[in-house]
Design a protein around this motif. Structure first.
Motif, PDB file in Angstrom:
ATOM      1  N   PRO A   1      31.202  45.420  74.032  1.00  0.00           N
ATOM      2  CA  PRO A   1      31.755  46.710  74.455  1.00  0.00           C
ATOM      3  C   PRO A   1      30.783  47.890  74.423  1.00  0.00           C
ATOM      4  N   ASN A   2      29.471  47.619  74.522  1.00  0.00           N
ATOM      5  CA  ASN A   2      28.519  48.728  74.593  1.00  0.00           C
ATOM      6  C   ASN A   2      28.783  49.622  75.806  1.00  0.00           C
ATOM      7  N   ASN A   3      29.345  49.045  76.868  1.00  0.00           N
ATOM      8  CA  ASN A   3      29.680  49.867  78.033  1.00  0.00           C
ATOM      9  C   ASN A   3      30.701  50.946  77.661  1.00  0.00           C
ATOM     10  N   LEU A   4      31.678  50.585  76.825  1.00  0.00           N
ATOM     11  CA  LEU A   4      32.678  51.559  76.385  1.00  0.00           C
ATOM     12  C   LEU A   4      32.045  52.610  75.474  1.00  0.00           C
ATOM     13  N   LEU A   5      31.199  52.168  74.557  1.00  0.00           N
ATOM     14  CA  LEU A   5      30.545  53.094  73.636  1.00  0.00           C
ATOM     15  C   LEU A   5      29.647  54.066  74.397  1.00  0.00           C
ATOM     16  N   ASN A   6      28.873  53.533  75.352  1.00  0.00           N
ATOM     17  CA  ASN A   6      27.968  54.397  76.123  1.00  0.00           C
ATOM     18  C   ASN A   6      28.741  55.466  76.890  1.00  0.00           C
ATOM     19  N   TYR A   7      29.822  55.065  77.520  1.00  0.00           N
ATOM     20  CA  TYR A   7      30.624  56.009  78.307  1.00  0.00           C
ATOM     21  C   TYR A   7      31.261  57.048  77.391  1.00  0.00           C
ATOM     22  N   GLY A   8      31.814  56.579  76.287  1.00  0.00           N
ATOM     23  CA  GLY A   8      32.452  57.505  75.348  1.00  0.00           C
ATOM     24  C   GLY A   8      31.469  58.493  74.746  1.00  0.00           C
ATOM     25  N   TYR A   9      30.289  58.019  74.388  1.00  0.00           N
ATOM     26  CA  TYR A   9      29.273  58.912  73.817  1.00  0.00           C
ATOM     27  C   TYR A   9      28.813  59.948  74.841  1.00  0.00           C
ATOM     28  N   ALA A  10      28.767  59.562  76.115  1.00  0.00           N
ATOM     29  CA  ALA A  10      28.373  60.518  77.157  1.00  0.00           C
ATOM     30  C   ALA A  10      29.393  61.651  77.279  1.00  0.00           C
ATOM     31  N   ILE A  11      30.670  61.302  77.211  1.00  0.00           N
ATOM     32  CA  ILE A  11      31.720  62.325  77.236  1.00  0.00           C
ATOM     33  C   ILE A  11      31.588  63.219  76.008  1.00  0.00           C
ATOM     34  N   LEU A  12      31.398  62.617  74.851  1.00  0.00           N
ATOM     35  CA  LEU A  12      31.251  63.361  73.597  1.00  0.00           C
ATOM     36  C   LEU A  12      30.057  64.297  73.660  1.00  0.00           C
ATOM     37  N   ARG A  13      28.952  63.815  74.189  1.00  0.00           N
ATOM     38  CA  ARG A  13      27.726  64.624  74.298  1.00  0.00           C
ATOM     39  C   ARG A  13      27.972  65.871  75.138  1.00  0.00           C
ATOM     40  N   ALA A  14      28.718  65.703  76.229  1.00  0.00           N
ATOM     41  CA  ALA A  14      29.034  66.845  77.084  1.00  0.00           C
ATOM     42  C   ALA A  14      29.878  67.868  76.336  1.00  0.00           C
ATOM     43  N   VAL A  15      30.844  67.392  75.555  1.00  0.00           N
ATOM     44  CA  VAL A  15      31.706  68.293  74.789  1.00  0.00           C
ATOM     45  C   VAL A  15      30.887  69.081  73.762  1.00  0.00           C
ATOM     46  N   ILE A  16      29.998  68.391  73.045  1.00  0.00           N
ATOM     47  CA  ILE A  16      29.178  69.062  72.026  1.00  0.00           C
ATOM     48  C   ILE A  16      28.198  70.036  72.666  1.00  0.00           C
ATOM     49  N   ALA A  17      27.551  69.620  73.749  1.00  0.00           N
ATOM     50  CA  ALA A  17      26.594  70.502  74.429  1.00  0.00           C
ATOM     51  C   ALA A  17      27.291  71.755  74.940  1.00  0.00           C
ATOM     52  N   ARG A  18      28.483  71.578  75.486  1.00  0.00           N
ATOM     53  CA  ARG A  18      29.261  72.728  75.964  1.00  0.00           C
ATOM     54  C   ARG A  18      29.556  73.695  74.826  1.00  0.00           C
ATOM     55  N   SER A  19      29.928  73.166  73.658  1.00  0.00           N
ATOM     56  CA  SER A  19      30.244  74.015  72.504  1.00  0.00           C
ATOM     57  C   SER A  19      28.998  74.730  71.983  1.00  0.00           C
TER      58      SER A  19
END
Length: 311
Positions: free
Chosen positions: A188-206
């Motif tokens: 499930p690295n595909n799921l982790l990679n996608y989820g981390y990308a969403i998370l990264r965008a949220v943190i960068a935005r903040s």
């Protein structure tokens, strides 16, 4: 107010009208046999002020420049995906706070001892949250994880982060033979990679909203990475993505391909409930509290970053 995440995985025309995102379907717009009132009725509108993240996951999506300008003015993170439909690019505004130059100076002039202390707090919070994920989903021993979290020193010179990661990923998916965590490794690295990308965008935005430079990290220093600070601050948040992926894998759902259904679940990451400051809060709101506290640490007004805990 919690901001919305919009995902576009099909052809679309995106524009702006009256401070609203207007969504039009190309097959409708190009059909000259349809009456104009029908085309008008087929439009979908979203107030731009309600948007936090927009994900573009199709090559036939058209955006107007006016819409891009308004999204950035609203500090909306704009994520674009590549041919494999994985997030590959992130667009953020160049400014997000009225006292930005002062905050930049505080961040740039932060001393090495301060940055090492902040990294110590970050890794301690990350390992603690990882241990809680294992406690919640697996029957393995986590006493070593909690011990390592308590032993992290300034700058983590003993690399307790690495020790914890090795144990954590070894115990993460016992149902998968020889699971290895990595960007190019098997699901499930595909799921982790996608989820981390969403998370990264949220943190960068903040970070931008708090008037900080996402590029200038407290630990990560890759010269080719425009979001070193986001990669630093998202570390204690990663276990929240892991928690969601654990639940997907344990449910028995097929995760070999990143389907629309799986993406829909991962796009809920900004709304995951976390505990921060002894209160329950959506992850996106908590991220704002974390980055605001980080700025206060740079300014010498606080000594501790506010990081979330698992419920």
């Amino acid at each position: 107010m919690i901001k919305k995440t919009l995902y576009f995985g099909n052809p679309a025309y995106l524009s702006m009208r009256n401070n609203q995102l207007v969504i039009k379907l190309p097959e409708v717009e190009k059909n000259d046999t349809l009456p104009e009132n029908f085309k008008k009725a087929s439009e979908t509108l979203f107030p731009i002020e309600d948007l936090g993240v927009v994900v573009l996951d199709h090559k036939q999506i058209t955006l107007t420049h006016g819409l891009i300008e308004k999204l950035l003015d609203n500090n909306t993170a704009l994520l674009t995906c590549d041919s494999s439909r994985m997030p590959v690019g992130l667009m953020l505004p160049l400014y997000g706070n009225k006292t930005q130059s002062e905050r930049f100076n505080s961040q740039i002039n932060a001393s090495d001892p301060l940055k090492k202390n902040l990294w110590q707090q970050t890794i301690k919070a990350k390992i603690t949250n990882q241990a809680e994920v294992l406690k919640k989903f697996r029957s393995c021993n986590i006493r070593n994880m909690m011990h390592w979290a308590g032993e992290v020193k300034s700058g983590d010179p003993d690399n307790f982060e690495g020790r914890a990661a090795a144990y954590y990923w070894k115990e993460a998916f016992p149902q998968i033979d020889n699971f290895t965590r990595g960007r190019e490794e098997n699901p499930p690295n595909n799921l982790l990679n996608y989820g981390y990308a969403i998370l990264r965008a949220v943190i960068a935005r903040s970070l931008v909203a708090s008037g900080l430079l996402p590029t200038l990290g407290i630990h990560h220093h890759n010269r080719y990475n425009a979001y070193c600070l986001a990669d630093d601050i998202m570390e204690p948040y990663r276990p929240f993505v892991d928690e969601l992926v654990f639940s997907i894998v344990d449910s028995g759902e097929d995760y070999t391909e990143l389907t629309t259904s799986l993406k829909s679940k991962l796009l809920q990451i900004p709304t995951i409930d976390v505990m921060i400051g002894k209160q329950k809060s959506p992850l996106m709101i908590a991220a704002g509290q974390t980055t605001a506290s980080l700025n206060q640490c740079f300014e010498g007004k606080l000594r501790k970053i506010k990081y979330p805990e698992l419920l």
